[in-house]
Design a protein around this motif. Structure first.
Motif, short mmCIF file in Angstrom:
data_model
loop_
_atom_site.label_atom_id
_atom_site.label_comp_id
_atom_site.label_asym_id
_atom_site.label_seq_id
_atom_site.Cartn_x
_atom_site.Cartn_y
_atom_site.Cartn_z
N ILE A 231 3.09 37.55 -4.98
CA ILE A 231 1.77 37.49 -4.34
C ILE A 231 0.88 36.46 -5.03
O ILE A 231 0.22 35.64 -4.38
CB ILE A 231 1.11 38.87 -4.35
CG1 ILE A 231 1.88 39.84 -3.45
CG2 ILE A 231 -0.35 38.79 -3.89
CD1 ILE A 231 1.38 41.27 -3.52
N LEU A 232 0.87 36.48 -6.36
CA LEU A 232 0.05 35.53 -7.10
C LEU A 232 0.47 34.09 -6.82
O LEU A 232 -0.37 33.18 -6.78
CB LEU A 232 0.14 35.82 -8.61
CG LEU A 232 -0.45 37.15 -9.09
CD1 LEU A 232 -0.20 37.32 -10.58
CD2 LEU A 232 -1.94 37.20 -8.79
N ASP A 233 1.77 33.89 -6.61
CA ASP A 233 2.28 32.54 -6.39
C ASP A 233 1.90 31.99 -5.02
O ASP A 233 2.05 30.80 -4.76
CB ASP A 233 3.81 32.53 -6.54
CG ASP A 233 4.36 31.13 -6.75
OD1 ASP A 233 3.74 30.35 -7.49
OD2 ASP A 233 5.41 30.82 -6.16
N THR A 234 1.43 32.86 -4.13
CA THR A 234 1.03 32.41 -2.79
C THR A 234 -0.48 32.22 -2.66
O THR A 234 -0.95 31.79 -1.61
CB THR A 234 1.49 33.42 -1.72
OG1 THR A 234 0.85 34.69 -1.96
CG2 THR A 234 2.99 33.59 -1.74
N ASP A 239 -3.73 28.40 -8.20
CA ASP A 239 -2.71 27.36 -8.32
C ASP A 239 -2.54 26.87 -9.76
O ASP A 239 -1.50 26.31 -10.10
CB ASP A 239 -3.01 26.19 -7.38
CG ASP A 239 -4.37 25.55 -7.67
OD1 ASP A 239 -5.16 26.14 -8.42
OD2 ASP A 239 -4.63 24.45 -7.13
N GLY A 240 -3.53 27.11 -10.61
CA GLY A 240 -3.41 26.68 -12.00
C GLY A 240 -2.36 27.44 -12.77
O GLY A 240 -1.78 26.90 -13.72
N LEU A 245 4.56 30.95 -13.37
CA LEU A 245 5.13 32.17 -12.80
C LEU A 245 6.63 31.99 -12.58
O LEU A 245 7.06 30.96 -12.06
CB LEU A 245 4.44 32.50 -11.47
CG LEU A 245 2.93 32.78 -11.56
CD1 LEU A 245 2.34 32.95 -10.16
CD2 LEU A 245 2.65 34.03 -12.40
N PHE A 246 7.41 32.99 -12.95
CA PHE A 246 8.87 32.83 -12.92
C PHE A 246 9.45 32.52 -11.54
O PHE A 246 10.47 31.86 -11.45
CB PHE A 246 9.57 34.05 -13.53
CG PHE A 246 9.28 35.36 -12.86
CD1 PHE A 246 10.01 35.76 -11.75
CD2 PHE A 246 8.30 36.21 -13.33
CE1 PHE A 246 9.76 36.97 -11.12
CE2 PHE A 246 8.04 37.43 -12.72
CZ PHE A 246 8.76 37.81 -11.61
#
Length: 295
Positions: A231-234, A239-240, A245-246
């Motif tokens: 979720i965080l990666d989307t 974006d920083g 993130l793995f």
């Protein structure tokens, strides 16, 4: 140091190595004999078949693959009808974000916590191999599962693709054409790249597994971390942190279908997975070697 002590050194190390190999063999046997593991591999094998059947039904009138004929859906899906080998790439693209890591999360999360909740962990620690070798054996068995699970998806997709669609030369992302043999080789390299992409997450799951004596809690927490990271990666507002993130570079394997191959993001992915494996592998070791095993 006496001659007896010098000659005893190798004799002592040899049984320890044999114990370590025996533990690894036992871990692999235990992991792949569990009904849960068989069920996970069965689901992973079914996903490419279902994708292939869906594309076959949808394109039965000769239209292009993908919803609405526009090439939507997972990457490479629109090319499956022209070349069944693309089902391998489409299946890996579809399973990597969710299905594959969730399966790995279940196995990694249960690796230590499952033994603790079942009361068998204390008996494993009686072996002369020690806690460090036991933890390494468990991590190695999770990594083997990563590779096996990825190969199950790839082989199932290759078989379904060859049965449902024609196979032949492969058109790369760059627009050039390569022979079927080279395309098959690249499919194998992509499968390995996908398996390696799960190395960091496997170490994270192993660490979580050392934090609790409940296998279910460890599996749920590991899958929860996966979903949170996805979720965080989307989120564009974050974006920083995306490059750290793995799962951020997981789909970089698509660059293996370029001509020439584009290596930059794959190298970043390998470096990121190595960092996660080192950090969380060390944390798992620190926790496990000092953990009080009471059950």
């Amino acid at each position: 140091m006496s001659q007896a002590e010098l000659t005893a050194g190798p004799a002592v190390r040899a049984p320890r190595r044999l114990w370590a190999l025996g533990i690894l063999r036992s871990e692999l046997t235990t992991t792949f004999r569990r009904w849960r593991t068989v069920a996970l591999l069965g689901v992973l094998a079914a996903v490419p078949v279902l994708i292939g059947i869906a594309v076959r039904i949808e394109t039965g009138d000769g239209s292009e693959g993908g919803p609405g004929g526009g090439g939507g859906g997972p990457a490479f899906l629109s090319q499956v009808t022209n070349n069944g080998l693309f089902l391998v790439f489409a299946a890996l693209s579809a399973t990597l974000p969710v299905f594959l890591p969730m399966a790995v999360g279940v196995i990694a999360g249960d690796s230590v916590a499952g033994e603790a909740s079942g009361g068998t962990l204390r008996y494993l620690l009686v072996a002369p191999a020690g806690r460090t070798r036991l933890l390494l054996a468990k991590y190695a068995s999770v990594l083997v599962f990563c590779l096996v699970a990825t190969l199950v998806v790839a082989v199932s997709a290759l078989a379904a693709g060859a049965l449902l669609f024609p196979v032949g030369e492969v058109t790369t992302i760059s627009g050039t054409r390569i022979g079927f043999g080279e395309g098959l080789l690249r499919a194998g390299l992509i499968a390995v790249a996908v398996a390696v992409s799960l190395v960091g997450f496997a170490a994270l799951g192993l660490f979580i597994s050392t934090l609790t004596d409940s296998g279910i809690a460890a599996m749920a927490a590991t899958v929860g971390v996966l979903i949170t990271a996805q979720i965080l990666d989307t989120m564009p507002q974050l974006d920083g942190i995306h490059p750290y993130l793995f799962p951020h570079y997981w789909l970089s394997f698509t660059d293996l279908l370029r001509d020439p191959v584009y290596w930059d993001e794959m190298v970043r992915n390998l470096g990121l997975q190595a960092v996660y494996a080192a950090v969380f592998g060390s944390a798992a070791w620190a926790r496990f070697t000092t953990k009080d095993i009471s059950v």
